[in-house]
Motif scaffolding. Structure first.
Motif, short mmCIF file in Angstrom:
data_model
loop_
_atom_site.label_atom_id
_atom_site.label_comp_id
_atom_site.label_asym_id
_atom_site.label_seq_id
_atom_site.Cartn_x
_atom_site.Cartn_y
_atom_site.Cartn_z
N ASP A 183 0.82 -1.23 0.00
CA ASP A 183 0.00 0.00 0.00
C ASP A 183 0.85 1.27 0.00
OD1 ASP A 183 -2.26 -1.60 0.03
OD2 ASP A 183 -2.61 -1.36 2.18
N GLY A 184 1.77 1.37 0.94
CA GLY A 184 2.52 2.61 1.11
C GLY A 184 3.73 2.77 0.21
N LYS A 185 4.22 1.66 -0.34
CA LYS A 185 5.42 1.70 -1.18
C LYS A 185 6.56 2.43 -0.48
CE LYS A 185 2.68 1.31 -5.41
NZ LYS A 185 1.71 0.50 -4.71
N CYS A 186 6.79 1.98 0.78
CA CYS A 186 7.76 2.63 1.66
C CYS A 186 9.10 1.90 1.75
CB CYS A 186 7.20 2.73 3.07
SG CYS A 186 5.57 3.43 3.21
N GLY A 187 9.23 0.80 1.04
CA GLY A 187 10.46 0.02 1.13
C GLY A 187 10.36 -1.24 0.32
N LEU A 188 11.28 -2.15 0.59
CA LEU A 188 11.33 -3.43 -0.11
C LEU A 188 11.13 -4.56 0.89
CD1 LEU A 188 14.44 -2.81 -2.40
CD2 LEU A 188 12.02 -2.52 -2.98
N PHE A 189 10.48 -5.60 0.45
CA PHE A 189 10.24 -6.78 1.29
C PHE A 189 11.29 -7.84 1.00
CE2 PHE A 189 8.44 -11.07 1.64
CZ PHE A 189 8.10 -11.09 2.99
N PHE A 190 11.77 -8.48 2.06
CA PHE A 190 12.59 -9.67 1.90
C PHE A 190 11.99 -10.77 2.75
CE2 PHE A 190 14.52 -7.58 5.54
CZ PHE A 190 14.87 -8.62 6.41
N GLU A 191 12.07 -11.97 2.23
CA GLU A 191 11.52 -13.11 2.96
C GLU A 191 12.24 -13.24 4.30
OE1 GLU A 191 11.03 -17.95 2.56
OE2 GLU A 191 12.22 -16.87 1.10
N PRO A 192 11.48 -13.31 5.41
CA PRO A 192 12.12 -13.45 6.72
C PRO A 192 13.10 -14.63 6.75
CG PRO A 192 9.79 -13.02 6.98
CD PRO A 192 10.02 -13.25 5.51
N GLU A 193 14.26 -14.38 7.31
CA GLU A 193 15.33 -15.36 7.48
C GLU A 193 16.00 -15.77 6.17
OE1 GLU A 193 14.74 -18.45 10.47
OE2 GLU A 193 12.86 -17.47 11.06
N ASN A 194 15.78 -15.00 5.10
CA ASN A 194 16.39 -15.31 3.81
C ASN A 194 17.50 -14.29 3.54
OD1 ASN A 194 17.04 -15.47 1.04
ND2 ASN A 194 15.01 -16.24 0.52
N ALA A 195 18.72 -14.67 3.86
CA ALA A 195 19.86 -13.76 3.75
C ALA A 195 20.11 -13.33 2.30
CB ALA A 195 21.11 -14.41 4.34
N ASN A 196 19.92 -14.22 1.35
CA ASN A 196 20.15 -13.87 -0.05
C ASN A 196 19.16 -12.82 -0.53
OD1 ASN A 196 22.34 -15.62 -0.37
ND2 ASN A 196 21.02 -17.33 -0.90
N ASP A 197 17.91 -12.98 -0.12
CA ASP A 197 16.87 -12.01 -0.48
C ASP A 197 17.19 -10.64 0.12
OD1 ASP A 197 14.53 -11.21 -1.75
OD2 ASP A 197 13.20 -12.07 -0.24
N LEU A 198 17.58 -10.64 1.40
CA LEU A 198 17.96 -9.38 2.06
C LEU A 198 19.15 -8.75 1.35
CD1 LEU A 198 17.92 -7.26 4.30
CD2 LEU A 198 19.19 -8.87 5.74
N SER A 199 20.18 -9.53 1.06
CA SER A 199 21.38 -9.00 0.38
C SER A 199 21.03 -8.37 -0.96
CB SER A 199 22.40 -10.12 0.15
OG SER A 199 22.86 -10.63 1.37
N SER A 200 20.19 -9.04 -1.71
CA SER A 200 19.78 -8.52 -3.01
C SER A 200 19.09 -7.16 -2.87
CB SER A 200 18.84 -9.53 -3.67
OG SER A 200 18.30 -9.00 -4.85
N ASN A 201 18.23 -7.03 -1.87
CA ASN A 201 17.52 -5.76 -1.65
C ASN A 201 18.45 -4.66 -1.16
OD1 ASN A 201 14.97 -6.53 -2.54
ND2 ASN A 201 14.42 -7.38 -0.55
N ILE A 202 19.40 -5.03 -0.32
CA ILE A 202 20.39 -4.04 0.14
C ILE A 202 21.15 -3.48 -1.05
CG2 ILE A 202 22.58 -3.78 1.39
CD1 ILE A 202 21.44 -5.80 3.46
N LEU A 203 21.61 -4.36 -1.92
CA LEU A 203 22.36 -3.91 -3.10
C LEU A 203 21.49 -3.09 -4.05
CD1 LEU A 203 24.51 -7.09 -3.82
CD2 LEU A 203 25.30 -4.86 -2.96
N GLN A 204 20.23 -3.47 -4.17
CA GLN A 204 19.33 -2.71 -5.04
C GLN A 204 19.20 -1.27 -4.55
OE1 GLN A 204 15.45 -4.48 -5.60
NE2 GLN A 204 14.81 -2.89 -7.01
N LEU A 205 18.98 -1.08 -3.26
CA LEU A 205 18.86 0.29 -2.73
C LEU A 205 20.19 1.03 -2.76
CD1 LEU A 205 16.38 0.04 0.28
CD2 LEU A 205 15.97 0.86 -2.04
N PHE A 206 21.28 0.32 -2.51
CA PHE A 206 22.60 0.95 -2.54
C PHE A 206 22.91 1.47 -3.93
CE2 PHE A 206 27.24 0.73 -3.04
CZ PHE A 206 27.62 1.58 -2.01
N ASN A 207 22.51 0.73 -4.95
CA ASN A 207 22.83 1.09 -6.32
C ASN A 207 21.79 1.99 -6.99
OD1 ASN A 207 25.30 -0.36 -6.56
ND2 ASN A 207 24.14 -2.25 -6.63
N ASP A 208 20.66 2.21 -6.36
CA ASP A 208 19.60 3.01 -6.97
C ASP A 208 19.14 4.09 -5.99
OD1 ASP A 208 17.36 4.07 -8.24
OD2 ASP A 208 16.58 2.12 -8.87
#
Length: 154
Positions: free
Chosen positions: A94-119
């Motif tokens: 609804d709010g489009k306030c961030g990115l979701f990563f699957e709880p306890e999924n380090a690869n998903d979190l890492s991917s999102n961190i890099l996406q925000l870092f690079n954009d």
């Protein structure tokens, strides 16, 4: 990526294991701090780019909305949300306030961190969306006013 810095605040149950892992892995971009007073949080939030909000992957947490979400969004800091259920619906869909990563999924979190870092455009847009969303949907004065109006109609 050593240009990405991680600041972990508080004294959670995994802190000691994480400090040990940092030492064993010789990581210089992770910083640990004890719990800080609430009045210090605005200056800390001002100095970061995003907040990671993780919870364990439990059915119980699907109805959880961690309070730290509101502080981050109020300061235009997008969130990386590892909380499924209601929080994901509200703040990601609804709010489009961030990115979701699957709880306890380090690869998903890492991917999102890099996406925000690079954009940086996306980072700033999500931060602006967050501030607007919590101001409109979670403003205590507006909520109290609506509740008062509701009571008067009864």
């Amino acid at each position: 990526n050593t240009r990405i810095k991680f600041v972990l605040l508080g004294n959670g149950p995994e802190k000691e294991n994480l400090v040990d892992l940092k030492k064993k892995s010789n990581l210089a971009n992770i910083f640990f701090f004890d719990t800080v007073a609430k009045d210090k949080m605005p200056s800390i939030l001002h100095s970061i780019n995003t907040s990671i909000i993780p919870l364990k992957k439990l059915e119980l947490f699907k109805g959880a909305i961690p309070s730290k979400i509101f502080e981050s969004l109020a300061m235009k800091k997008p969130i990386l949300l590892g909380v499924d259920g209601e929080a994901k619906e509200l703040f990601i869909k609804d709010g489009k306030c961030g990115l979701f990563f699957e709880p306890e999924n380090a690869n998903d979190l890492s991917s999102n961190i890099l996406q925000l870092f690079n954009d940086r455009v996306m980072l700033n847009l999500l931060g602006e969306n967050g501030r607007k969303y919590v101001s409109e949907k979670f403003n205590r004065d507006l909520i109290a006013e609506k509740f008062w109006d509701y009571l008067l109609q009864q």
